[in-house]
Motif scaffolding. Structure first.
Motif, PDB file in Angstrom:
ATOM      1  N   ILE A  52      24.584  -6.689 -18.166  1.00 20.74           N
ATOM      2  CA  ILE A  52      24.934  -6.057 -19.305  1.00 20.74           C
ATOM      3  C   ILE A  52      26.469  -5.758 -18.782  1.00 20.74           C
ATOM      4  O   ILE A  52      26.581  -4.995 -19.154  1.00 20.74           O
ATOM      5  N   MET A  53      25.618  -5.441 -17.574  1.00 20.29           N
ATOM      6  CA  MET A  53      26.889  -3.979 -16.546  1.00 20.29           C
ATOM      7  C   MET A  53      28.584  -5.206 -16.974  1.00 20.29           C
ATOM      8  O   MET A  53      29.882  -3.756 -17.718  1.00 20.29           O
ATOM      9  N   ILE A  54      29.191  -6.549 -16.857  1.00 17.19           N
ATOM     10  CA  ILE A  54      30.031  -6.815 -17.524  1.00 17.19           C
ATOM     11  C   ILE A  54      30.158  -6.600 -19.197  1.00 17.19           C
ATOM     12  O   ILE A  54      31.857  -6.489 -19.520  1.00 17.19           O
ATOM     13  N   THR A  77      33.939 -11.312 -10.901  1.00 16.48           N
ATOM     14  CA  THR A  77      34.053 -11.535  -9.112  1.00 16.48           C
ATOM     15  C   THR A  77      32.666 -10.672  -9.091  1.00 16.48           C
ATOM     16  O   THR A  77      32.753 -11.565  -8.049  1.00 16.48           O
ATOM     17  N   GLY A  78      33.301  -9.809  -9.210  1.00 18.75           N
ATOM     18  CA  GLY A  78      32.265  -8.708  -8.563  1.00 18.75           C
ATOM     19  C   GLY A  78      31.359  -8.763  -8.688  1.00 18.75           C
ATOM     20  O   GLY A  78      29.844  -8.454  -7.378  1.00 18.75           O
ATOM     21  N   MET A  79      30.410  -8.602 -10.094  1.00 13.53           N
ATOM     22  CA  MET A  79      29.207  -8.895 -10.628  1.00 13.53           C
ATOM     23  C   MET A  79      28.980  -9.962 -10.369  1.00 13.53           C
ATOM     24  O   MET A  79      28.031 -10.096  -9.957  1.00 13.53           O
ATOM     25  N   ILE A  80      29.617 -11.307  -9.612  1.00 19.00           N
ATOM     26  CA  ILE A  80      29.228 -12.346  -9.413  1.00 19.00           C
ATOM     27  C   ILE A  80      28.318 -12.625  -7.203  1.00 19.00           C
ATOM     28  O   ILE A  80      27.432 -12.880  -7.780  1.00 19.00           O
ATOM     29  N   ALA A  81      29.157 -11.709  -6.630  1.00 19.09           N
ATOM     30  CA  ALA A  81      28.734 -11.095  -5.741  1.00 19.09           C
ATOM     31  C   ALA A  81      27.295 -10.122  -5.349  1.00 19.09           C
ATOM     32  O   ALA A  81      26.680 -10.820  -4.923  1.00 19.09           O
ATOM     33  N   THR A  82      27.821  -9.451  -6.974  1.00 23.22           N
ATOM     34  CA  THR A  82      26.510  -8.128  -7.048  1.00 23.22           C
ATOM     35  C   THR A  82      25.489  -9.074  -6.733  1.00 23.22           C
ATOM     36  O   THR A  82      24.230  -9.160  -6.414  1.00 23.22           O
ATOM     37  N   GLY A  83      25.335  -9.755  -8.191  1.00 27.55           N
ATOM     38  CA  GLY A  83      24.071 -10.796  -8.466  1.00 27.55           C
ATOM     39  C   GLY A  83      23.923 -11.894  -7.128  1.00 27.55           C
ATOM     40  O   GLY A  83      22.646 -10.933  -6.981  1.00 27.55           O
ATOM     41  N   LEU A  84      24.350 -12.081  -6.104  1.00 26.03           N
ATOM     42  CA  LEU A  84      23.632 -12.817  -5.642  1.00 26.03           C
ATOM     43  C   LEU A  84      23.067 -11.702  -4.669  1.00 26.03           C
ATOM     44  O   LEU A  84      22.414 -12.179  -3.956  1.00 26.03           O
ATOM     45  N   MET A  85      23.918 -11.035  -3.910  1.00 21.86           N
ATOM     46  CA  MET A  85      23.603  -9.758  -3.178  1.00 21.86           C
ATOM     47  C   MET A  85      21.886  -9.079  -3.433  1.00 21.86           C
ATOM     48  O   MET A  85      20.790  -8.967  -3.271  1.00 21.86           O
ATOM     49  N   PHE A 205      33.781  -2.670  -9.040  1.00 27.75           N
ATOM     50  CA  PHE A 205      33.235  -1.283 -10.521  1.00 27.75           C
ATOM     51  C   PHE A 205      34.824  -0.943 -10.834  1.00 27.75           C
ATOM     52  O   PHE A 205      35.534  -0.888 -11.146  1.00 27.75           O
ATOM     53  N   PHE A 206      35.379  -1.179  -9.245  1.00 28.38           N
ATOM     54  CA  PHE A 206      36.990  -0.995  -8.977  1.00 28.38           C
ATOM     55  C   PHE A 206      37.411  -1.532  -8.773  1.00 28.38           C
ATOM     56  O   PHE A 206      37.665  -2.255  -7.415  1.00 28.38           O
ATOM     57  N   VAL A 207      39.248  -2.010  -8.409  1.00 28.52           N
ATOM     58  CA  VAL A 207      40.197  -2.377  -7.654  1.00 28.52           C
ATOM     59  C   VAL A 207      39.990  -2.414  -6.591  1.00 28.52           C
ATOM     60  O   VAL A 207      40.652  -0.649  -6.174  1.00 28.52           O
ATOM     61  N   PHE A 208      40.524  -3.265  -5.606  1.00 29.83           N
ATOM     62  CA  PHE A 208      39.629  -2.856  -4.236  1.00 29.83           C
ATOM     63  C   PHE A 208      41.007  -1.427  -4.005  1.00 29.83           C
ATOM     64  O   PHE A 208      40.666  -0.928  -2.872  1.00 29.83           O
ATOM     65  N   THR A 209      42.097  -2.248  -4.016  1.00 32.64           N
ATOM     66  CA  THR A 209      43.347  -1.529  -3.486  1.00 32.64           C
ATOM     67  C   THR A 209      43.754  -0.345  -3.859  1.00 32.64           C
ATOM     68  O   THR A 209      44.177   0.477  -3.937  1.00 32.64           O
TER      69      THR A 209
END
Length: 281
Positions: A52-54, A77-85, A205-209
């Motif tokens: 849903i977030m994607i 890529t961030g949501m894949i990591a979030t899903g695992l967390m 949710f945001f570009v890290f840099t």
């Protein structure tokens, strides 16, 4: 959440023969997976929330953040990591206090089943649901958002070890943080804010840099930031590594930090885990 969790009955052994530890662990793992799937709230939140977030963020942001890299690809890529967390840290941190409060863990401890089997069951559940969720996210992302799957064995290998180390660290931390919840209801209140804050500061949710430097430094202390960074090295072009804070994907540091968190999580589990509530003594 209304699903009632019951402990597994001790395995009936044939005369002169006892079930092996692996058989007990697999049986417990099947039980944990079944209980997870019976909880509609857990299934919808864990499996559906990242998708849903994607869909939402892809509809809002479509610009490129670097040559050949769209915001959507970065976000996935961030949501894949979030899903695992979510399936490990957040799910365990919420459900274990519920089982503890209902006396489920206390009853487990009173059975002949070795205690490690219960933990093995949780790990098997996390692995199974984590694989299913990742496969679903990849399928949706490839079909709808042109995500490029890894095209070399080396990148698939990186994906594997980042996922394994990340899930291991998050699983151990989820078991450990479950001891902070005093009641079944407080588990979500303890874990959910931590998970949300980590997502906002870790480049999901945001570009890290683009985040403030102090926020980047705080995020670098926790596993999610490094999981996201490791997965970016898998799904984004090699040239994007120059956009990272260290000027590269720093996979060696990713492995070091995630491995260190596995050790920290294990120590926390061994020193803080409780089978009963404080009121039970």
């Amino acid at each position: 959440m209304t699903t009632t969790t019951k402990p597994a009955a001790p395995v009936a052994a044939a005369p002169g023969r006892r079930p092996g530890g692996a058989a007990l662990a697999l049986r417990q793992g099947r039980l944990e997976i079944t209980q997870f799937l019976r909880s509609r709230e857990s299934v919808v939140f864990t499996m559906g929330f990242p998708i849903i977030m994607i869909l939402i963020f892809a509809a809002i942001f479509s610009d490129e953040i670097a040559p050949g890299v769209s915001y959507t690809q970065y976000f996935i890529t961030g949501m894949i990591a979030t899903g695992l967390m979510t399936v490990s840290f957040q799910n365990l941190g919420i459900w274990i206090p519920i089982e503890r409060d209902r006396g489920v863990l206390k009853r487990y401890r009173g059975t002949p089943m070795p205690k490690w089997v219960w933990f093995a069951g949780k790990v098997l559940m996390v692995v199974a649901i984590g694989i299913a969720e990742t496969a679903l996210l990849l399928a949706v992302s490839v079909a709808l958002f042109d995500l490029n799957l890894p095209d070399t064995a080396a990148k698939w290998a990186t994906f594997g070890w980042v996922a394994v180390l990340g899930v291991t660290a998050c699983t151990l931390c989820g078991i450990a943080i479950s001891s902070l919840a005093r009641t079944a209801r407080s588990g979500s209140a303890v874990v959910t804010p931590v998970a949300l804050v980590l997502q906002f500061i870790s480049g999901v949710f945001f570009v890290f840099t683009s985040l403030p430097s102090w926020m980047q430094q705080v995020a670098a202390l926790f596993p999610l930031k490094w999981m996201c960074q490791g997965l970016r090295s898998v799904f984004l072009p090699d040239s994007f590594g120059a956009q990272e804070p260290g000027g590269s994907f720093e996979l060696g540091r990713v492995a070091l930090v995630l491995g260190l968190w596995c050790v920290i999580g294990l120590v926390l589990c061994l020193t803080t885990f409780r089978w009963t509530t404080k009121r039970d003594g």
